[in-house]
Design a protein around this motif. Structure first.
Motif, PDB file in Angstrom:
ATOM      1  N   LYS A 166       0.822  -1.213   0.000  1.00  0.00           N
ATOM      2  CA  LYS A 166       0.000   0.000   0.000  1.00  0.00           C
ATOM      3  C   LYS A 166       0.853   1.258   0.000  1.00  0.00           C
ATOM      4  O   LYS A 166       0.372   2.348  -0.316  1.00  0.00           O
ATOM      5  N   LEU A 167       2.146   1.103   0.354  1.00  0.00           N
ATOM      6  CA  LEU A 167       3.049   2.253   0.436  1.00  0.00           C
ATOM      7  C   LEU A 167       3.937   2.389  -0.802  1.00  0.00           C
ATOM      8  O   LEU A 167       4.895   3.159  -0.793  1.00  0.00           O
ATOM      9  N   LEU A 168       3.629   1.632  -1.851  1.00  0.00           N
ATOM     10  CA  LEU A 168       4.480   1.664  -3.042  1.00  0.00           C
ATOM     11  C   LEU A 168       4.561   3.052  -3.682  1.00  0.00           C
ATOM     12  O   LEU A 168       5.562   3.391  -4.310  1.00  0.00           O
ATOM     13  N   GLU A 169       3.501   3.839  -3.556  1.00  0.00           N
ATOM     14  CA  GLU A 169       3.503   5.154  -4.196  1.00  0.00           C
ATOM     15  C   GLU A 169       4.440   6.130  -3.497  1.00  0.00           C
ATOM     16  O   GLU A 169       4.774   7.186  -4.048  1.00  0.00           O
ATOM     17  N   ARG A 170       4.862   5.791  -2.274  1.00  0.00           N
ATOM     18  CA  ARG A 170       5.783   6.648  -1.537  1.00  0.00           C
ATOM     19  C   ARG A 170       7.219   6.206  -1.817  1.00  0.00           C
ATOM     20  O   ARG A 170       7.519   5.033  -1.878  1.00  0.00           O
ATOM     21  N   GLY A 171       8.109   7.155  -1.955  1.00  0.00           N
ATOM     22  CA  GLY A 171       9.500   6.835  -2.218  1.00  0.00           C
ATOM     23  C   GLY A 171      10.418   7.886  -1.627  1.00  0.00           C
ATOM     24  O   GLY A 171       9.979   8.976  -1.251  1.00  0.00           O
ATOM     25  N   PRO A 172      11.712   7.591  -1.558  1.00  0.00           N
ATOM     26  CA  PRO A 172      12.657   8.553  -0.968  1.00  0.00           C
ATOM     27  C   PRO A 172      12.907   9.776  -1.842  1.00  0.00           C
ATOM     28  O   PRO A 172      13.409  10.783  -1.356  1.00  0.00           O
ATOM     29  N   LEU A 173      12.590   9.671  -3.125  1.00  0.00           N
ATOM     30  CA  LEU A 173      12.831  10.777  -4.051  1.00  0.00           C
ATOM     31  C   LEU A 173      11.517  11.292  -4.613  1.00  0.00           C
ATOM     32  O   LEU A 173      10.569  10.538  -4.811  1.00  0.00           O
ATOM     33  N   ASN A 174      11.480  12.574  -4.908  1.00  0.00           N
ATOM     34  CA  ASN A 174      10.302  13.181  -5.529  1.00  0.00           C
ATOM     35  C   ASN A 174      10.431  13.040  -7.041  1.00  0.00           C
ATOM     36  O   ASN A 174      10.796  13.978  -7.751  1.00  0.00           O
ATOM     37  N   SER A 175      10.148  11.827  -7.528  1.00  0.00           N
ATOM     38  CA  SER A 175      10.387  11.528  -8.947  1.00  0.00           C
ATOM     39  C   SER A 175       9.143  11.018  -9.663  1.00  0.00           C
ATOM     40  O   SER A 175       9.248  10.367 -10.691  1.00  0.00           O
ATOM     41  N   GLY A 176       7.977  11.302  -9.140  1.00  0.00           N
ATOM     42  CA  GLY A 176       6.774  10.785  -9.779  1.00  0.00           C
ATOM     43  C   GLY A 176       6.496   9.375  -9.309  1.00  0.00           C
ATOM     44  O   GLY A 176       5.716   9.143  -8.398  1.00  0.00           O
ATOM     45  N   GLY A 177       7.186   8.426  -9.912  1.00  0.00           N
ATOM     46  CA  GLY A 177       7.097   7.042  -9.464  1.00  0.00           C
ATOM     47  C   GLY A 177       5.740   6.409  -9.710  1.00  0.00           C
ATOM     48  O   GLY A 177       5.005   6.770 -10.637  1.00  0.00           O
ATOM     49  N   PHE A 178       5.407   5.448  -8.844  1.00  0.00           N
ATOM     50  CA  PHE A 178       4.165   4.692  -8.996  1.00  0.00           C
ATOM     51  C   PHE A 178       2.946   5.567  -8.721  1.00  0.00           C
ATOM     52  O   PHE A 178       2.957   6.375  -7.792  1.00  0.00           O
ATOM     53  N   PRO A 179       1.877   5.374  -9.498  1.00  0.00           N
ATOM     54  CA  PRO A 179       0.584   5.942  -9.097  1.00  0.00           C
ATOM     55  C   PRO A 179       0.013   5.103  -7.960  1.00  0.00           C
ATOM     56  O   PRO A 179       0.514   4.004  -7.685  1.00  0.00           O
TER      57      PRO A 179
END
Length: 551
Positions: A307-320
């Motif tokens: 459920k936390l896949l959309e969060r990441g260490p970088l502000n790079s867009g990433g997963f919706p």
């Protein structure tokens, strides 16, 4: 299970189309209900596993076009009495597509009412002449479908010859009085009726094409279905239709899917990759036993982490934001013509209840029966690409196995994304003859007006029209989305998205599982080594047919 009398909702609902980026695939499929191309065109959209069937009728003059056949087939299959189970259409709002089919049928029904009145006035009253003209058009249509071009040209020559004979007959008719006028009316009245019918058909064709174009452009006019809103408590037919639409939406949200061998999970696409981690459960401290845990404890930890896949260490867009859901996978045969959804006290509105999900996850891991999978799903490319990673955890004797599989459902076939081609002819300008201009042509050709006028009286009893003119058979087991989906591997960016999603999901699943094992006193050394190996293997950029076993 929801019965036919179960009320799924408080009333007629407005579908939230596009709320999660699913408009492109939905509108492309819905546009098929408004198309006027030949019905055989849909056979081009069939993929390797799912085949449509066009059944010819007794008279080619009464055959449907693509929009007529598609809208009727979908309405009958999704809302008809005694219909079978449907496959979920991931990345698509099924109710919206069906509503557009109902709306298109409604538009054509209004047109057919006018055509029936014209046919009764100018056809039935002058029946011998009308039958003569219809016979000529039927013969011309049959000859035009011949493979020999010379035979096909005979159809046009025949129509011209009959027209010339009709003019001569009008001028040189030896009869006088009422009989003579009636005989002349037999020749003229069907032609007048055809001219009026052509005007009616032209207006409807413009409306249908406008809706077709607007849907592909990103929205347009919504589907209007007044018959889906009950006018009074005793309005049984409208109430039945409303409940049918609600039932369709409830089935779309079911957490039961079907695995059909090489076809993969129906609705999710074939399995393109599979990665398995299987190691023995060894106590961290040999003097102590492992703290008891179950498969569902591991699954729950993986669920929370996914459920936390959309969060990441970088502000790079990433997963919706992903859709993380517990799935019950039911096996069916590769060539199964239908599926059936489970029933009983553990099922509520097509959903397997939570306690039954846990039971299947913990105890139904070997032998016959359904299996549990945790799925994380991404709907991308405006609904044209659906990526699903399925995670299965089993414990047999001392071996814990974590299997991660990737499924990809590609875009709908390009047939559904093509807009209406304008009908025009290039002609020279009257004065400046060296310049040309595109002159628009009528949307409805003379032979098309005859076809629609001939079909109109039979639309009051569709089964008879299906027998006389033919119909479209939908691929079974039927689902709107997977039946006409292409593979995503021909589109470089879609293929990249599918393979990029595998690595993060695999590593999150492994990390969450090893945290649970560590908390319960399991030595995770071997699990960590195997996980690192799989972390490298998952980066292989080649999708495979993981559901096809070469044995």
């Amino acid at each position: 299970m929801a019965s036919d009398g179960f009320d799924f909702g408080p009333g007629a609902q407005v579908p939230l189309t596009g709320s999660d980026g699913q408009t492109a695939a939905t509108h492309a499929l819905a546009s098929a209900a408004y198309r006027d191309s030949p019905v055989e065109e849909i056979l081009k959209a069939d993929n390797e596993w799912h085949k449509s069937k066009v059944t010819k009728g007794r008279f080619s003059l009464l055959e449907p076009n693509l929009g007529e056949a598609f809208a009727r087939a979908v309405q009958l299959r999704t809302l008809g009495g005694g219909r079978g189970a449907l496959i979920q259409s991931f990345g698509t709002e099924s109710q919206t597509v069906v509503e557009h089919c109902l709306a298109a049928n409604g538009i054509r029904k209004e047109r057919d009412k006018k055509l029936t009145a014209i046919t009764a006035l100018f056809g039935l009253l002058f029946l011998p002449g009308a039958l003569l003209w219809l016979g000529v058009f039927q013969l011309r249509r049959s000859l035009a479908g011949a493979k020999d071009r010379r035979v096909g040209a005979m159809g046009s020559a025949l129509l011209i010859a009959v027209g010339v004979l009709a003019v001569i007959f009008l001028i040189a008719l030896p009869f006088a009085g009422p009989l003579g006028w009636y005989l002349r009316g037999m020749i003229v009245a069907p032609v007048v009726g055809w001219w009026l019918a052509k005007r009616v058909c032209e207006a409807t064709a413009k409306d249908l094409r406008a809706r077709w174009s607007a849907l592909l452009a990103g929205g347009g006019i919504g589907a209007k279905i007044p018959e889906a809103v009950p006018g009074n408590p005793g309005d049984a037919s409208r109430e039945q239709l409303r409940q049918g639409l609600e039932k369709l939406t409830a089935e779309q949200r079911s957490n039961v899917v079907f695995y059909a061998g090489p076809k993969g999970i129906l609705g999710m696409g074939t399995r393109w990759g599979s990665w398995q981690l299987a190691e023995d459960l060894v106590p961290k401290d040999p003097a102590k036993e492992i703290h008891q845990f179950r498969s569902y404890d591991v699954i729950r930890a993986i669920h929370d982490q996914l459920k936390l896949l959309e969060r990441g260490p970088l502000n790079s867009g990433g997963f919706p934001p992903p859709s993380v859901k517990h799935w019950i996978v039911s096996p069916v045969g590769e060539g199964a013509g239908s599926v059936s959804r489970p029933e009983g006290q553990d099922i509520d509105a097509y959903q397997v209840k939570s306690h039954e999900i846990q039971r299947i996850c913990n105890h139904q891991q070997f032998g016959s029966g359904n299996r549990h999978n945790l799925g994380v799903q991404f709907t991308l490319w405006d609904g044209q690409l659906v990526l699903t990673m399925m995670i299965n955890v089993t414990v047999l004797y001392q071996t814990l196995r974590i299997e991660v599989t990737g499924h990809a459902l590609g875009p709908v076939h390009s047939l559904f994304t093509s807009g209406p081609s304008p009908k025009s002819v290039t002609v020279a300008k009257p004065v400046r003859f060296w310049e040309t201009v595109d002159k628009p042509l009528p949307l409805v050709e003379p032979k098309e007006a005859v076809r629609l006028a001939a079909r109109a009286p039979f639309t009051w009893y569709p089964p008879l029209l299906d027998h006389l003119g033919g119909k479209l058979g939908l691929p079974e087991p039927f689902g709107l989305r997977h039946a006409w989906a292409d593979q995503p591997w021909r589109h470089r960016f879609m293929a990249d998205d599918a393979m990029r999603a595998a690595t993060p999901v695999l590593r999150v699943a492994h990390a969450a599982a090893m945290r649970v094992l560590d908390e319960h006193g399991v030595d995770t050394t071997s699990f960590g080594s195997r996980s690192s190996t799989l972390g490298g293997a998952v980066q292989d950029p080649t999708p495979r047919k993981a559901d096809v076993y070469d044995a």
